[in-house]
Design a protein around this motif. Structure first.
Motif, PDB file in Angstrom:
ATOM      1  N   UNK A  94      -3.526 -29.555  14.799  1.00  0.00           N
ATOM      2  CA  UNK A  94      -2.309 -30.166  14.260  1.00  0.00           C
ATOM      3  C   UNK A  94      -1.915 -29.607  12.886  1.00  0.00           C
ATOM      4  N   UNK A  95      -2.844 -29.427  11.939  1.00  0.00           N
ATOM      5  CA  UNK A  95      -2.427 -28.800  10.672  1.00  0.00           C
ATOM      6  C   UNK A  95      -1.911 -27.382  10.866  1.00  0.00           C
ATOM      7  N   UNK A  96      -2.489 -26.660  11.817  1.00  0.00           N
ATOM      8  CA  UNK A  96      -2.009 -25.300  12.089  1.00  0.00           C
ATOM      9  C   UNK A  96      -0.601 -25.333  12.672  1.00  0.00           C
ATOM     10  N   UNK A  97      -0.358 -26.277  13.571  1.00  0.00           N
ATOM     11  CA  UNK A  97       0.984 -26.439  14.134  1.00  0.00           C
ATOM     12  C   UNK A  97       1.982 -26.751  13.027  1.00  0.00           C
ATOM     13  N   UNK A  98       1.591 -27.625  12.111  1.00  0.00           N
ATOM     14  CA  UNK A  98       2.485 -27.979  11.009  1.00  0.00           C
ATOM     15  C   UNK A  98       2.849 -26.745  10.184  1.00  0.00           C
ATOM     16  N   UNK A  99       1.890 -25.860   9.972  1.00  0.00           N
ATOM     17  CA  UNK A  99       2.174 -24.633   9.220  1.00  0.00           C
ATOM     18  C   UNK A  99       3.125 -23.726  10.002  1.00  0.00           C
ATOM     19  N   UNK A 100       2.953 -23.678  11.336  1.00  0.00           N
ATOM     20  CA  UNK A 100       3.847 -22.852  12.145  1.00  0.00           C
ATOM     21  C   UNK A 100       5.284 -23.390  12.091  1.00  0.00           C
ATOM     22  N   UNK A 101       5.430 -24.717  12.104  1.00  0.00           N
ATOM     23  CA  UNK A 101       6.763 -25.315  12.022  1.00  0.00           C
ATOM     24  C   UNK A 101       7.380 -25.022  10.655  1.00  0.00           C
ATOM     25  N   UNK A 102       6.571 -25.135   9.595  1.00  0.00           N
ATOM     26  CA  UNK A 102       7.070 -24.834   8.253  1.00  0.00           C
ATOM     27  C   UNK A 102       7.546 -23.392   8.156  1.00  0.00           C
ATOM     28  N   UNK A 103       6.810 -22.478   8.782  1.00  0.00           N
ATOM     29  CA  UNK A 103       7.210 -21.074   8.774  1.00  0.00           C
ATOM     30  C   UNK A 103       8.521 -20.882   9.531  1.00  0.00           C
ATOM     31  N   UNK A 104       8.705 -21.626  10.613  1.00  0.00           N
ATOM     32  CA  UNK A 104       9.958 -21.529  11.368  1.00  0.00           C
ATOM     33  C   UNK A 104      11.129 -22.005  10.510  1.00  0.00           C
TER      34      UNK A 104
END
Length: 291
Positions: A94-104
């Motif tokens: 989940x923290x990794x997903x959050x970082x991917x969304x932030x990058x998007x």
């Protein structure tokens, strides 16, 4: 192999019998199948296996249970945790997903408002797509699975960009948007993926118990209702399966009880022999995708 879906699984019996059958689609059974087939194809000689994604899990089990059948092992994007529960996997995810969304959103800042607007519309209307799929906010968030691919951020951006059209009744989600979303979210073509997605991690007496859903509750920033009550960006989710999918997706709806049986099961066999892996002499190479 024979398709396992809402149409064929009732031939096995009720939900409990269906779950018993589906329990044979994990790495241990797959490797036993391989070892039954291999001598007939190779005359007894070992072979090289290439394990992609879940195939990597199968490959590591192969190295644990029947390394004598392997001349070499190649793994791409699929190295399992040897002793971690699915909960551990999702707590890392989940923290990794959050970082991917932030990058998007850093790449496409205009998508922050677009995603919020779509989510607000779904809270108010919850449309039913042409296949019977109920497009909930949680389902919309799961489009974040696109962010796991190299071109996924761009594809998500163009999807959000053209979500709405003007109609005599006001803004509405376009037919094109709904059609593409339906194709991305439906499990009609691959229901087995949804049914066994978590049980490929299961070992010993611990149930998976809808791991991704339970662990998501530990990350309240993914709660769309709380996000929309404030002014933060809506977070998308990633590659995970949730119980609500067996309510929104007509291809999965008849299999809800079967999925519950699998989630509650506690008699899973161990998948990995750490001592045997530590003594492994089969050449192994593994690669993971960029980012």
């Amino acid at each position: 192999s024979t398709p396992a879906n809402r149409q064929t699984l009732p031939l096995r019996g009720g939900p409990r019998e269906q779950a018993e059958y589906l329990a044979f689609f994990r790495a241990d059974s797959i490797v036993r199948d391989c070892e039954t087939i291999r001598p007939r194809l190779t005359g007894g000689a070992p072979w090289t296996v290439l394990g992609q994604s879940f195939g990597g899990f199968c490959t590591v089990h192969y190295l644990s249970s029947a390394p004598e059948g392997l001349s070499a092992a190649l793994v791409t994007g699929g190295l399992p945790s040897l002793d971690g529960h699915a909960d551990d996997v999702y707590r890392a995810a989940y923290p990794r997903i959050e970082r991917k969304v932030a990058a998007h959103y850093a790449r496409y800042p205009q998508d922050v408002e677009r995603a919020r607007r779509i989510a607000e519309h779904l809270f108010q209307h919850e449309p039913v797509l042409s296949s019977g799929y109920r497009l909930t906010v949680e389902a919309f968030q799961s489009l974040g699975i696109l962010l796991g691919g190299s071109e996924g951020s761009h594809r998500l951006h163009y999807l959000l960009e053209d979500a709405f059209v003007r109609t005599p009744q006001g803004p509405a989600l376009s037919d094109a948007f709904q059609e593409e979303v339906q194709g991305l979210l439906s499990y009609a073509g691959h229901p087995l993926y949804a049914l066994v997605h978590e049980v490929i991690y299961a070992q010993d007496d611990r149930p998976t118990a809808w791991s991704a859903e339970r662990v998501r509750a530990e990350f309240p920033q993914f709660d769309a209702a709380k996000t929309l009550a404030n002014d933060g960006p809506l977070l998308f989710t990633g590659e995970s399966v949730h119980p609500w999918m067996f309510e929104t997706d007509p291809a999965l709806r008849p299999l809800r009880e079967t999925a519950e049986e699998l989630a509650a099961r506690t008699d899973w066999a161990p998948l990995y022999d750490t001592a045997r892996l530590a003594a492994n002499e089969v050449p192994v190479a593994a690669a993971v995708y960029h980012d």
